[in-house]
Design a protein around this motif. Structure first.
Motif, PDB file in Angstrom:
ATOM      1  N   GLN A 109      -0.480  88.529  34.227  1.00 47.14           N
ATOM      2  CA  GLN A 109       0.073  88.028  35.486  1.00 47.14           C
ATOM      3  C   GLN A 109      -0.875  87.085  36.234  1.00 47.14           C
ATOM      4  O   GLN A 109      -0.497  86.485  37.232  1.00 47.14           O
ATOM      5  CB  GLN A 109       0.409  89.202  36.402  1.00 47.14           C
ATOM      6  CG  GLN A 109       1.416  90.166  35.815  1.00 47.14           C
ATOM      7  CD  GLN A 109       2.856  89.718  36.014  1.00 47.14           C
ATOM      8  OE1 GLN A 109       3.621  90.333  36.745  1.00 47.14           O
ATOM      9  NE2 GLN A 109       3.249  88.633  35.358  1.00 47.14           N
ATOM     10  N   GLY A 110      -2.105  86.969  35.757  1.00 46.68           N
ATOM     11  CA  GLY A 110      -3.052  86.088  36.407  1.00 46.68           C
ATOM     12  C   GLY A 110      -3.484  86.574  37.773  1.00 46.68           C
ATOM     13  O   GLY A 110      -3.669  85.783  38.701  1.00 46.68           O
ATOM     14  N   VAL A 111      -3.674  87.914  37.902  1.00 49.90           N
ATOM     15  CA  VAL A 111      -4.115  88.498  39.167  1.00 49.90           C
ATOM     16  C   VAL A 111      -5.390  89.299  38.932  1.00 49.90           C
ATOM     17  O   VAL A 111      -5.686  89.704  37.810  1.00 49.90           O
ATOM     18  CB  VAL A 111      -3.030  89.410  39.784  1.00 49.90           C
ATOM     19  CG1 VAL A 111      -1.777  88.601  40.133  1.00 49.90           C
ATOM     20  CG2 VAL A 111      -2.669  90.570  38.835  1.00 49.90           C
ATOM     21  N   ASP A 112      -6.132  89.514  40.007  1.00 48.70           N
ATOM     22  CA  ASP A 112      -7.374  90.275  39.900  1.00 48.70           C
ATOM     23  C   ASP A 112      -7.158  91.776  39.987  1.00 48.70           C
ATOM     24  O   ASP A 112      -7.966  92.560  39.482  1.00 48.70           O
ATOM     25  CB  ASP A 112      -8.351  89.860  41.009  1.00 48.70           C
ATOM     26  CG  ASP A 112      -8.820  88.427  40.859  1.00 48.70           C
ATOM     27  OD1 ASP A 112      -8.919  87.958  39.705  1.00 48.70           O
ATOM     28  OD2 ASP A 112      -9.064  87.773  41.890  1.00 48.70           O
ATOM     29  N   ARG A 113      -6.065  92.181  40.638  1.00 51.36           N
ATOM     30  CA  ARG A 113      -5.795  93.604  40.823  1.00 51.36           C
ATOM     31  C   ARG A 113      -4.309  93.806  41.067  1.00 51.36           C
ATOM     32  O   ARG A 113      -3.567  92.857  41.324  1.00 51.36           O
ATOM     33  CB  ARG A 113      -6.613  94.166  41.988  1.00 51.36           C
ATOM     34  CG  ARG A 113      -6.398  93.437  43.302  1.00 51.36           C
ATOM     35  CD  ARG A 113      -7.351  93.936  44.360  1.00 51.36           C
ATOM     36  NE  ARG A 113      -7.114  93.244  45.629  1.00 51.36           N
ATOM     37  CZ  ARG A 113      -7.716  93.548  46.769  1.00 51.36           C
ATOM     38  NH1 ARG A 113      -8.561  94.576  46.801  1.00 51.36           N
ATOM     39  NH2 ARG A 113      -7.469  92.876  47.866  1.00 51.36           N
ATOM     40  N   LEU A 114      -3.883  95.040  40.982  1.00 50.45           N
ATOM     41  CA  LEU A 114      -2.472  95.372  41.191  1.00 50.45           C
ATOM     42  C   LEU A 114      -2.370  96.676  41.968  1.00 50.45           C
ATOM     43  O   LEU A 114      -3.364  97.365  42.207  1.00 50.45           O
ATOM     44  CB  LEU A 114      -1.729  95.464  39.853  1.00 50.45           C
ATOM     45  CG  LEU A 114      -2.311  96.298  38.702  1.00 50.45           C
ATOM     46  CD1 LEU A 114      -2.285  97.785  39.000  1.00 50.45           C
ATOM     47  CD2 LEU A 114      -1.539  96.024  37.420  1.00 50.45           C
ATOM     48  N   SER A 115      -1.151  97.007  42.365  1.00 52.21           N
ATOM     49  CA  SER A 115      -0.896  98.272  43.047  1.00 52.21           C
ATOM     50  C   SER A 115      -0.326  99.284  42.063  1.00 52.21           C
ATOM     51  O   SER A 115       0.308  98.916  41.061  1.00 52.21           O
ATOM     52  CB  SER A 115       0.081  98.068  44.210  1.00 52.21           C
ATOM     53  OG  SER A 115      -0.517  97.307  45.246  1.00 52.21           O
ATOM     54  N   LEU A 116      -0.560 100.557  42.353  1.00 53.03           N
ATOM     55  CA  LEU A 116      -0.076 101.647  41.509  1.00 53.03           C
ATOM     56  C   LEU A 116       0.866 102.537  42.306  1.00 53.03           C
ATOM     57  O   LEU A 116       0.570 102.898  43.452  1.00 53.03           O
ATOM     58  CB  LEU A 116      -1.248 102.497  41.007  1.00 53.03           C
ATOM     59  CG  LEU A 116      -2.270 101.804  40.104  1.00 53.03           C
ATOM     60  CD1 LEU A 116      -3.454 102.738  39.844  1.00 53.03           C
ATOM     61  CD2 LEU A 116      -1.641 101.366  38.786  1.00 53.03           C
TER      62      LEU A 116
END
Length: 329
Positions: A129-136
């Protein structure tokens, strides 16, 4: 990595991906559904971490009357991913030890082991996704796995929703020891889904919804109908982790979690009571933002019940991160 076509019975917009597992020779299955609309200035990515008896397709992706929790999150602008841990259905490879007798075997799929599967999934999704972090968004036993991962890799986690989380309890009984795997029938699931609704209250899970869900549940195990009654084989590690937590041995330290966390539970949730939520709220001492939310007329399986839309809205509100005052000019 291998990508497979979408499952027509779920959505033509779903993408299924297989990635290498930290378990040698095995692969993990991920599902992805893109948002209905996306803010070009902010890509929002969330991964669902399932509980201890059924995979993501039967939780966040399952549609009741044509609409799922995943659909709602996509409509709110999120890329929604699901991970199936080994042993929960056959989209991710099952543990080879599933073919061996359960007795005398240590419980398969403990939280520590699963947390490395989650790590592999998160790193793949962030790159994809080209992101540094995500939510869980994690449910039940999945909150133990998510807590372990978040404490170890805080830089990869944006926000966390702990739905029906498992908390540490002081010992009140002898320790339970489980075999390597166990069988769960539809009657087992029905009892679990309904037993905490107080006498005299109207049902919170429609029987027609359960009957539809139940057939799909049996379908996740190709050998289910060779057993009497028909039953699904699942790893015992999840419930061993839960039982251990209830004799004072929670598998992670909540104080190591440094992301904002919302605890969401149904008022009739016996696996996460009010005292459990309060303990966990206090134990998440390094989380910069904490919420403790109770939804009426809900049990541990709130996401399958009549009050599920309240769960959806509370989750969206917290993940949106619009809960801090703007900095003064």
């Amino acid at each position: 990595m291998a990508s497979t076509p979408p499952h027509a019975d779920r959505s033509s917009r779903e993408r299924r991906i297989r990635i290498p597992s930290p378990e040698a020779g095995l692969s993990l299955s991920l599902s992805h559904m893109p948002p209905m609309r996306e803010d070009p200035a902010e890509k929002r990515v969330v991964l669902y971490v399932h509980g201890g008896t059924f995979p993501s397709a039967l939780s966040i992706a399952h549609r009741f009357d044509g609409r799922s929790w995943r659909d709602e999150l996509c409509a709110a602008g999120y890329h929604v991913w699901g991970l199936d841990f080994h042993g929960f259905g056959r989209l991710s490879d099952p543990y080879p030890a599933f073919e061996q007798p359960a007795d005398g075997m240590a419980p398969l799929g403990r939280a520590e082991q699963a947390s490395h599967q989650l790590d592999a999934a998160v790193r793949h999704i962030c790159a994809d996704q080209g992101v540094d972090r995500l939510s869980l968004v994690a449910h039940s036993w999945g909150t133990i796995v998510a807590g372990l991962f978040a404490g170890r890799s805080p830089e990869l986690v944006d926000r966390m929703v702990f739905f029906g989380p498992i908390a540490r309890r002081d010992p009140t009984a002898e320790r339970v020891r489980l075999p390597g795997w166990r069988l769960i029938s539809l009657q087992d699931q029905w009892n679990r889904f309904t037993e905490t609704v107080p006498a005299g209250e109207t049902p919170v899970l429609l029987k027609r919804h359960f009957d539809e869900w139940g057939e799909l549940y049996l379908d996740i195990d190709p050998d289910r109908r060779t057993r009497s009654p028909a039953a699904v084989k699942v790893p015992s590690g999840a419930f061993q982790d839960i039982y251990d937590a209830w004799v004072g041995e929670l598998a992670y330290d909540p104080a190591l979690v440094r992301a904002p966390v919302a605890i969401i539970r149904g008022e009739w949730d016996a696996m996460c009571g009010a005292e459990d939520a309060r303990w966990l709220f206090d134990a998440l001492s390094a989380a910069p933002i904490r919420r403790d939310i109770t939804i009426s007329r809900g049990t541990h399986l709130l996401h399958l019940e009549e009050s599920r839309y309240a769960l959806y809205r509370e989750t969206e509100a917290f993940l949106s991160a619009r809960d801090t005052a703007p900095e003064a000019a």
